[in-house]
Motif scaffolding. Sequence first.
Motif, PDB file in Angstrom:
ATOM      1  N   HIS A   1       8.452  15.288  -6.304  1.00  0.00           N
ATOM      2  CA  HIS A   1       9.049  15.636  -7.594  1.00  0.00           C
ATOM      3  C   HIS A   1       8.078  15.458  -8.774  1.00  0.00           C
ATOM      4  O   HIS A   1       8.517  15.382  -9.919  1.00  0.00           O
ATOM      5  N   ASN A   2       6.798  15.394  -8.483  1.00  0.00           N
ATOM      6  CA  ASN A   2       5.782  15.404  -9.533  1.00  0.00           C
ATOM      7  C   ASN A   2       4.936  16.664  -9.412  1.00  0.00           C
ATOM      8  O   ASN A   2       4.550  17.052  -8.303  1.00  0.00           O
ATOM      9  N   LEU A   3       4.664  17.298 -10.549  1.00  0.00           N
ATOM     10  CA  LEU A   3       3.789  18.462 -10.563  1.00  0.00           C
ATOM     11  C   LEU A   3       2.354  17.988 -10.378  1.00  0.00           C
ATOM     12  O   LEU A   3       1.832  17.245 -11.215  1.00  0.00           O
ATOM     13  N   VAL A   4       1.718  18.394  -9.278  1.00  0.00           N
ATOM     14  CA  VAL A   4       0.378  17.903  -8.975  1.00  0.00           C
ATOM     15  C   VAL A   4      -0.705  18.945  -9.242  1.00  0.00           C
ATOM     16  O   VAL A   4      -1.885  18.597  -9.353  1.00  0.00           O
ATOM     17  N   ARG A   5      -0.312  20.210  -9.379  1.00  0.00           N
ATOM     18  CA  ARG A   5      -1.324  21.261  -9.578  1.00  0.00           C
ATOM     19  C   ARG A   5      -0.665  22.451 -10.259  1.00  0.00           C
ATOM     20  O   ARG A   5       0.463  22.824  -9.930  1.00  0.00           O
ATOM     21  N   THR A   6      -1.357  23.038 -11.230  1.00  0.00           N
ATOM     22  CA  THR A   6      -0.899  24.255 -11.899  1.00  0.00           C
ATOM     23  C   THR A   6      -2.025  25.281 -11.875  1.00  0.00           C
ATOM     24  O   THR A   6      -3.169  24.955 -12.196  1.00  0.00           O
TER      25      THR A   6
ATOM     26  N   ASP B   1       1.586   7.770 -13.027  1.00  0.00           N
ATOM     27  CA  ASP B   1       1.937   6.369 -12.871  1.00  0.00           C
ATOM     28  C   ASP B   1       3.177   6.279 -11.980  1.00  0.00           C
ATOM     29  O   ASP B   1       3.589   7.271 -11.370  1.00  0.00           O
ATOM     30  N   ALA B   2       3.795   5.103 -11.922  1.00  0.00           N
ATOM     31  CA  ALA B   2       4.998   4.929 -11.100  1.00  0.00           C
ATOM     32  C   ALA B   2       6.235   4.671 -11.950  1.00  0.00           C
ATOM     33  O   ALA B   2       7.266   4.233 -11.445  1.00  0.00           O
ATOM     34  N   LYS B   3       6.165   4.996 -13.259  1.00  0.00           N
ATOM     35  CA  LYS B   3       7.263   4.741 -14.189  1.00  0.00           C
ATOM     36  C   LYS B   3       8.010   6.053 -14.497  1.00  0.00           C
ATOM     37  O   LYS B   3       7.462   7.147 -14.368  1.00  0.00           O
ATOM     38  N   LYS B   4       9.262   5.914 -14.962  1.00  0.00           N
ATOM     39  CA  LYS B   4      10.063   7.106 -15.231  1.00  0.00           C
ATOM     40  C   LYS B   4       9.570   7.847 -16.469  1.00  0.00           C
ATOM     41  O   LYS B   4       9.341   7.254 -17.516  1.00  0.00           O
ATOM     42  N   ASN B   5       9.470   9.152 -16.333  1.00  0.00           N
ATOM     43  CA  ASN B   5       9.111  10.039 -17.440  1.00  0.00           C
ATOM     44  C   ASN B   5      10.331  10.228 -18.350  1.00  0.00           C
ATOM     45  O   ASN B   5      11.367  10.701 -17.902  1.00  0.00           O
ATOM     46  N   PRO B   6      10.250   9.882 -19.648  1.00  0.00           N
ATOM     47  CA  PRO B   6      11.427   9.984 -20.531  1.00  0.00           C
ATOM     48  C   PRO B   6      11.891  11.414 -20.772  1.00  0.00           C
ATOM     49  O   PRO B   6      13.014  11.625 -21.233  1.00  0.00           O
ATOM     50  N   PHE B   7      11.063  12.424 -20.464  1.00  0.00           N
ATOM     51  CA  PHE B   7      11.453  13.829 -20.662  1.00  0.00           C
ATOM     52  C   PHE B   7      12.041  14.449 -19.397  1.00  0.00           C
ATOM     53  O   PHE B   7      12.455  15.606 -19.417  1.00  0.00           O
TER      54      PHE B   7
ATOM     55  N   VAL C   1       8.939  13.428 -12.347  1.00  0.00           N
ATOM     56  CA  VAL C   1       9.653  12.160 -12.334  1.00  0.00           C
ATOM     57  C   VAL C   1       8.867  11.083 -13.071  1.00  0.00           C
ATOM     58  O   VAL C   1       9.435  10.274 -13.807  1.00  0.00           O
ATOM     59  N   ASN C   2       7.549  11.079 -12.893  1.00  0.00           N
ATOM     60  CA  ASN C   2       6.707  10.039 -13.468  1.00  0.00           C
ATOM     61  C   ASN C   2       5.844  10.584 -14.602  1.00  0.00           C
ATOM     62  O   ASN C   2       5.899  11.774 -14.920  1.00  0.00           O
TER      63      ASN C   2
ATOM     64  N   LEU D   1      -1.583   4.534 -21.326  1.00  0.00           N
ATOM     65  CA  LEU D   1      -0.132   4.434 -21.327  1.00  0.00           C
ATOM     66  C   LEU D   1       0.292   2.981 -21.524  1.00  0.00           C
ATOM     67  O   LEU D   1      -0.217   2.083 -20.847  1.00  0.00           O
ATOM     68  N   ASN D   2       1.225   2.774 -22.443  1.00  0.00           N
ATOM     69  CA  ASN D   2       1.804   1.449 -22.669  1.00  0.00           C
ATOM     70  C   ASN D   2       3.309   1.511 -22.434  1.00  0.00           C
ATOM     71  O   ASN D   2       3.942   2.562 -22.640  1.00  0.00           O
TER      72      ASN D   2
END
Length: 296
Positions: free
Chosen positions: A160-165, A219-225, A242-243, A269-270
Amino acid sequence: MKLLKILFVILVGSMELTVSSCDLKKDDEDTIVRDPRLREFRYYYEDDYPGSDDSSVISVTYNDRNLVKSMADTIVSLEIDYDERGLILQMRVQEKEEQDYFIDYSWSDNSVTLTESEYPNGKLVFQLNTDGNVVRMDSYSMFELQWYLNWYTVYFWENHNLVRTEFWEPLDKESSVKNNRYRPFPLMISDFKALFGGKNVTGAKQNFYKSVVVEYNYDAKKNPFRDIQLYWFTEVGYYASVNNVKSYTSTVYRTNGETDGVYNSEFTLNYNQGNYLSEKLDIHEDWFTREVYFYE
């Protein structure tokens, strides 16, 4: 045009971030147990060119289904309507001192077609996989009552992460948005209108070449968008991941397939105490951006 104009730049000096934690609370009509959601985000942009610095504060509101109802700053506001399934149907764009226009979303099986009221001779078609992620976006223009493909983008996903465009351009004409593509920024409203084909009618038998490839690391954190549908159907698809993107590599190609340049970038990233993204910095030699996120 600032609303979704994307989020950038670092302010000189320090800024204390205050991000509210999320308790169980009443959402409009129903009591909903949910994760923290984005209520405001700010971007700052600064470079070495006088007068080009920019900043904006964007507020976000939600309906009783926890779907984004509006996004607004002092220049532009968006109002979003959904169907009974919770899928976006229409977005109304209000720009200061400009006539309102509408973007309509038409759903059919594994595709979504976007049309814009001010440009009826253009459309965007997004193809979805079984997970609901966009795997291809096509930009069309109508010429003499026929639709012609202007350019297209292909998306590759893992977990569920976009790895390549991959961005594909016509061989004999440049896309209206090609020059911005090596930078994976979130979508700007001004660019959004340009995505609807413009005057790049190239003909049904147009040949295309792979102009830019962007590869992302997370990263391994949730993407707010992640849960904001507006960002699912854009040229820059990683905001639907997702991240959070922490770095990317862009490779630009010539029409003969040779590499024209490779560009690497890494975000700082913070996070807040709840491990949600609170700040993102993108620092380059002659420009930098800062994004700040606030939750409720």
